[in-house]
Design an enzyme around this catalytic site. Structure first.
Site, PDB file in Angstrom:
ATOM      1  N   ASP A 268       0.831  -1.195   0.000  1.00 46.27           N
ATOM      2  CA  ASP A 268       0.000   0.000   0.000  1.00 46.27           C
ATOM      3  C   ASP A 268       0.872   1.254   0.000  1.00 46.27           C
ATOM      4  O   ASP A 268       1.925   1.290   0.640  1.00 46.27           O
ATOM      5  CB  ASP A 268      -0.877  -0.021   1.265  1.00 46.27           C
ATOM      6  CG  ASP A 268      -1.738   1.222   1.408  1.00 46.27           C
ATOM      7  OD1 ASP A 268      -2.717   1.335   0.655  1.00 46.27           O
ATOM      8  OD2 ASP A 268      -1.426   2.071   2.278  1.00 46.27           O
TER       9      ASP A 268
ATOM     10  N   GLU B 253       1.583  -0.455  -4.913  1.00 45.55           N
ATOM     11  CA  GLU B 253       0.547   0.483  -5.324  1.00 45.55           C
ATOM     12  C   GLU B 253       1.170   1.832  -5.654  1.00 45.55           C
ATOM     13  O   GLU B 253       1.562   2.589  -4.762  1.00 45.55           O
ATOM     14  CB  GLU B 253      -0.492   0.655  -4.210  1.00 45.55           C
ATOM     15  CG  GLU B 253      -1.702   1.417  -4.710  1.00 45.55           C
ATOM     16  CD  GLU B 253      -2.215   2.451  -3.745  1.00 45.55           C
ATOM     17  OE1 GLU B 253      -3.311   2.965  -3.967  1.00 45.55           O
ATOM     18  OE2 GLU B 253      -1.510   2.761  -2.764  1.00 45.55           O
TER      19      GLU B 253
HETATM   20  C1  LM2 Z   1      -3.727   3.914  -0.105  1.00 46.32           C
HETATM   21  N1  LM2 Z   1      -3.011   3.924  -1.131  1.00 46.32           N
HETATM   22  O1  LM2 Z   1      -1.917   4.657  -1.263  1.00 46.32           O
HETATM   23  C2  LM2 Z   1      -4.990   3.150   0.046  1.00 46.32           C
HETATM   24  O2  LM2 Z   1      -5.309   2.443  -1.112  1.00 46.32           O
HETATM   25  C3  LM2 Z   1      -6.030   4.110   0.509  1.00 46.32           C
HETATM   26  O3  LM2 Z   1      -7.283   3.462   0.601  1.00 46.32           O
HETATM   27  C4  LM2 Z   1      -5.572   4.713   1.832  1.00 46.32           C
HETATM   28  O4  LM2 Z   1      -6.387   5.805   2.215  1.00 46.32           O
HETATM   29  C5  LM2 Z   1      -4.173   5.314   1.738  1.00 46.32           C
HETATM   30  N2  LM2 Z   1      -3.300   4.677   0.870  1.00 46.32           N
HETATM   31  C6  LM2 Z   1      -3.511   5.275   3.091  1.00 46.32           C
HETATM   32  O5  LM2 Z   1      -3.247   3.935   3.445  1.00 46.32           O
HETATM   33  C7  LM2 Z   1      -7.536   5.490   2.958  1.00 46.32           C
HETATM   34  C8  LM2 Z   1      -8.600   6.515   2.630  1.00 46.32           C
HETATM   35  C9  LM2 Z   1      -8.309   7.839   3.319  1.00 46.32           C
HETATM   36  C10 LM2 Z   1      -8.107   7.630   4.806  1.00 46.32           C
HETATM   37  C11 LM2 Z   1      -6.894   6.688   4.943  1.00 46.32           C
HETATM   38  C12 LM2 Z   1      -6.523   6.404   6.375  1.00 46.32           C
HETATM   39  O6  LM2 Z   1      -8.657   6.702   1.202  1.00 46.32           O
HETATM   40  O7  LM2 Z   1      -9.466   8.700   3.134  1.00 46.32           O
HETATM   41  O8  LM2 Z   1      -7.861   8.856   5.458  1.00 46.32           O
HETATM   42  O9  LM2 Z   1      -7.226   5.422   4.333  1.00 46.32           O
HETATM   43  O10 LM2 Z   1      -7.582   5.812   7.077  1.00 46.32           O
HETATM   44  C13 LM2 Z   1      -8.616   9.099   6.653  1.00 46.32           C
HETATM   45  C14 LM2 Z   1      -9.576  10.282   6.465  1.00 46.32           C
HETATM   46  C15 LM2 Z   1      -8.780  11.549   6.212  1.00 46.32           C
HETATM   47  C16 LM2 Z   1      -7.818  11.797   7.362  1.00 46.32           C
HETATM   48  C17 LM2 Z   1      -6.945  10.568   7.569  1.00 46.32           C
HETATM   49  C18 LM2 Z   1      -6.062  10.704   8.785  1.00 46.32           C
HETATM   50  O11 LM2 Z   1     -10.420   9.981   5.343  1.00 46.32           O
HETATM   51  O12 LM2 Z   1      -9.687  12.640   6.093  1.00 46.32           O
HETATM   52  O13 LM2 Z   1      -6.948  12.892   7.022  1.00 46.32           O
HETATM   53  O14 LM2 Z   1      -7.758   9.390   7.747  1.00 46.32           O
HETATM   54  O15 LM2 Z   1      -6.812  10.919   9.942  1.00 46.32           O
HETATM   55  C19 LM2 Z   1      -6.891  13.996   7.899  1.00 46.32           C
END
Ligand code: LM2
Ligand code: CA
Length: 526
Positions: free
Chosen positions: A198, A236
């Site tokens: 990832d 990725e």
């Molecule tokens: C990836 N690829 O590089 C994954 O495929 C993706 O699904 C992951 O993001 C990302 N890397 C980090 O592993 C997901 C999602 C984000 C989410 C993160 C962390 O797309 O929206 O972020 O996981 O859970 C979330 C909140 C965001 C916040 C963050 C930190 O949506 O608003 O940012 O957590 O608290 C302040």
């Protein structure tokens, strides 16, 4: 005697997004029978629990420890049992989604009850009465990535991802590298066969190369893998214009094994042509030489590419996805996904028929999409909704074709997995035909010119009736794009295609459907 050839290799994986280990273990019988090679499973280690956000799927992308005791998918015994059963009983490998670029944001208590303090105190695991931790020394300074400009590699790789929220590990340090290697090896020793890395784009390629080089060989004790087998690794790396951390930085070879890269440009091209966006049609694949073995259309070499129509991110507007309108819910950015129904089905038939890359089938759950647009862009306000659950973050058992979409069980997609296996060594295409719009046909052909399979895709609103040169030997073939066919069977409960002595077949296709036959679906010799 039947003229069926044995499948020389299996190459297709399926992402069972957010499935529980017990459900995956049960599904492996089906996957094995259809010829799936491997499963990408959700991150198995302890992760953040975001109750106030309604237990979103993305909490699992925030690691708390490297313990496999209790993720939302289940506990360690269930994980081990899944790995064991899938491979030993059904010949299906497990690839783990490995989150090694960063740790959980903020402070909290993880899914197994471990408390952590963002970027300063994570108790990773206890081993030999020593406690292993990440402290503030193990993280880069916080900085966010400014995606609005041409972004230098250093910024992409050392700054914190997800809007600057996720503490970025010093993957260049020995301490961090060693912890990650131990984490991955602990799973290899249980029989895991590969990893999705990832956020690989957010790490230096040298860090990943070092980690990969220090992984154990796959298990080779009784019943496991061939001695000396290396883990399958795919990184990725989302291609982005103006970004100085790019797929071609990552297509390395370590200990004789290719480190693959997710080729997002493939899904974009397939989405545009199949959705008829970008003023293109599917004939373009043939007219403009969509890549076969070596690159083309800006893509990496086939031997380094993992390809997919959509993934868990872009199908909901995360990652490389984005929404363009709230009026038409079917415009989900530039990729096609299950919401597109038959278009999506045909796009997957194409992916599994065309000789490029290692295909990955997405298997999704449904969620209540609600796209809202403002001057700053569009967003699905429900893009975080987790898997079907009891409302307290406990995932329900899988029930296919209800809350769980199970694209991997759609008749055409499942049938094309067998097709893909049987045409592995026929890595070229031949007998190509197209109508200059949305109908195409081609054979899969070996270097010596022998056809092993033939496919026709009709992505038009009208029938396609035509006699095709298939290149295949005379016989009766089961149409695996329209029939639930059991490989090796002499019965075809559905559509049969007769190939005559000169290789021709009359084929009738209704709108938005496909036909596919291969040497493994030859039922009788005439
Ligand atoms: C990836 N690829 O590089 C994954 O495929 C993706 O699904 C992951 O993001 C990302 N890397 C980090 O592993 C997901 C999602 C984000 C989410 C993160 C962390 O797309 O929206 O972020 O996981 O859970 C979330 C909140 C965001 C916040 C963050 C930190 O949506 O608003 O940012 O957590 O608290 C302040
Ligand atoms: Ca990083």
């Amino acid at each position: 005697a039947y003229a069926q050839s044995q499948p020389p290799a299996k190459n297709v994986m399926v992402h069972l997004f957010e499935w529980k280990w017990t459900d995956i273990e049960a599904e492996c019988a089906y996957l094995g029978e259809k010829g799936y090679n491997a499963i990408q499973v959700s991150p198995p280690n302890e992760h953040a629990v975001k109750a106030s956000d309604g237990y979103p799927w993305w909490q699992r992308y925030q690691p708390v420890t490297y313990e496999l005791d209790k993720s939302r998918s289940g506990n360690l015994d269930q994980f081990k049992s899944m790995v064991d059963t899938c491979w030993k009983k059904h010949g299906v490998k497990i690839y783990v989604d490995a989150i090694i670029n960063h740790m959980a944001a903020g402070d909290g208590i993880g899914s197994a009850g471990t408390s952590y303090k963002g970027a300063s105190d994570y108790t990773l695991y206890d081993k030999d009465s020593t406690t292993y931790k990440y402290s503030n020394l193990d993280f880069h300074n916080q900085c966010g990535i400014n995606w609005d400009e041409d972004v230098p590699a250093r910024e992409i790789r050392d700054c914190w991802v997800a809007g600057g929220g996720l503490p970025d590990l010093k993957t260049e340090s020995d301490w961090v590298r060693t912890r990650i290697i131990e984490f991955l090896n602990s799973m290899i020793n249980m029989g895991v066969a590969g990893f999705r890395i990832d956020a690989a784009k957010h790490m230096n390629p040298e860090d990943i190369t070092y980690i990969a080089a220090n992984l154990n060989d796959l298990r080779s004790d009784e019943g496991w893998f061939y001695p000396g087998s290396r883990p399958f690794i795919f990184q990725e790396v989302i291609f982005g214009y103006g970004q100085d951390s790019k797929p071609s930085d990552y297509d390395n070879t370590v200990k004789g094994s290719n480190l693959n890269v997710t080729e997002f440009r493939y899904g974009t091209a397939v989405g545009q042509k199949f959705r008829n966006d970008d003023s293109g049609t599917i004939s373009d694949f043939i007219k403009y030489n969509f890549p076969v073995a070596s690159g083309g259309w800006g893509m990496l070499d086939s031997a380094f590419s993992v390809v997919f129509t959509d993934n868990h991110d872009n199908q909901r507007g995360h990652g490389s996805g984005y929404w363009t309108s709230e009026d038409d819910n079917s415009i989900g950015g530039i990729v096609t996904h299950f919401y597109d129904g038959r278009i999506y089905n045909l796009a997957n038939v194409f992916m599994l028929a065309w000789p490029y890359g290692t295909p990955k089938v997405m298997s999704s759950y449904n969620w209540p999409r609600d796209v809202r647009c403002s001057p700053s862009g569009c967003k699905d306000v429900n893009d975080g909704v987790g898997p079907p659950s009891d409302g307290s973050g406990n995932t329900k058992n899988v029930a296919c074709f209800k809350d769980w979409v199970c694209e991997h069980r759609w008749t055409s997609i499942a049938g094309m997995v067998g097709f893909n296996n049987y045409v592995q060594d026929a890595w070229n295409i031949g007998n190509t035909w197209h109508n200059d719009r949305n109908q195409i046909a081609f054979s899969r052909v070996t270097p010596t010119g022998a056809a092993k399979g033939f496919v026709i895709i009709n992505r038009e609103g009208y029938d396609l009736n035509r006699s095709f040169q298939t290149g295949l030997p005379e016989g009766r073939y089961c149409d695996v794009a329209r029939t639930d066919y059991t490989l090796g069977s002499t019965k075809c409960d559905g559509s049969v295609i007769d190939v005559d002595r000169s290789g021709f077949a009359n084929i009738q296709l209704s709108p938005m459907s496909a036909s596919a036959i291969h040497m493994g679906s030859l039922m009788t010799e005439t």
